[in-house]
Design an enzyme around this catalytic site. Structure first.
Site, PDB file in Angstrom:
ATOM      1  CB  THR A 264      24.843   5.235  -0.843  1.00  0.00           C
ATOM      2  OG1 THR A 264      25.300   6.580  -0.734  1.00  0.00           O
ATOM      3  CG2 THR A 264      25.841   4.323  -0.151  1.00  0.00           C
TER       4      THR A 264
ATOM      5  CE1 TYR B 132      23.950   4.773   4.381  1.00  0.00           C
ATOM      6  CE2 TYR B 132      25.193   6.222   2.942  1.00  0.00           C
ATOM      7  CZ  TYR B 132      24.041   5.520   3.220  1.00  0.00           C
ATOM      8  OH  TYR B 132      22.979   5.557   2.349  1.00  0.00           O
TER       9      TYR B 132
END
Length: 180
Positions: A99, A123
């Protein structure tokens, strides 16, 4: 071998790979293969002996990662490492999806692959850990840092905005995020 076949990204890959006469596709959902069950993961790899592994599995609920830190690191970090180890044992090339959350978002002109990561949430930290562990384990791998995915089989910004525009007269959204 495709991991995470039921998610937004994995289901798209499955749609395009399934039925190909050029190669056999083995695909698993999280219900069919728990990537945190490392012995089962290794058994599947030894049985199938894949040439390529596409890992679309991840814990992607960004806000939930903050309260479920241990699970985030288990799925996005340690499981990615175990997938890399299994790839190494069978000689498979790994394609792993990460990501843009590995960056802090402060660079207005966008990021390059060799920019220094600086995640600002759990995250991003957990996904970066997965990248680092893969790089330690494997020579044959590709890491794709995606952002703003949209499509079938998952929550995404596009679908949320379409849904809300049908329900509300006026929408208020952040104006300081850039995605592609």
């Amino acid at each position: 071998l495709l991991l995470g076949k039921s998610g937004m990204l994995g289901s798209c890959f499955l749609k395009h790979l399934a039925g190909s006469e050029d190669f056999e596709t083995y695909a698993f959902s999280k219900e069919e293969l728990d990537i945190t069950d490392f012995s089962k993961l290794e058994t599947v790899f030894e049985r199938i002996k894949p040439n390529f592994v596409i890992n679309c599995s991840a814990y992607t609920a960004v806000d939930d990662c903050e309260t479920n830190k241990e699970l985030a690191f288990k799925l996005n970090g340690q499981a990615a490492c175990e997938i890399a180890k299994a790839c190494k044992k069978v000689g498979a090339i790994l394609v792993h999806f990460s990501t843009d959350y590995v960056f802090d978002g402060q660079k207005s002109e966008g990021y390059k692959e060799d920019d220094i990561p600086c995640p600002i949430n759990v995250y991003g930290e957990s996904k970066l850990k997965g990248e680092q562990l893969i790089a330690q384990e494997l020579d044959q791998y590709y890491i794709v840092r995606s952002s703003w995915l949209f499509g079938l089989n998952g929550k995404n910004f596009v679908d949320t905005m379409i849904k809300l525009s049908k329900e509300m007269k006026e929408l208020k959204v952040v104006g300081d995020q850039i995605g592609c």
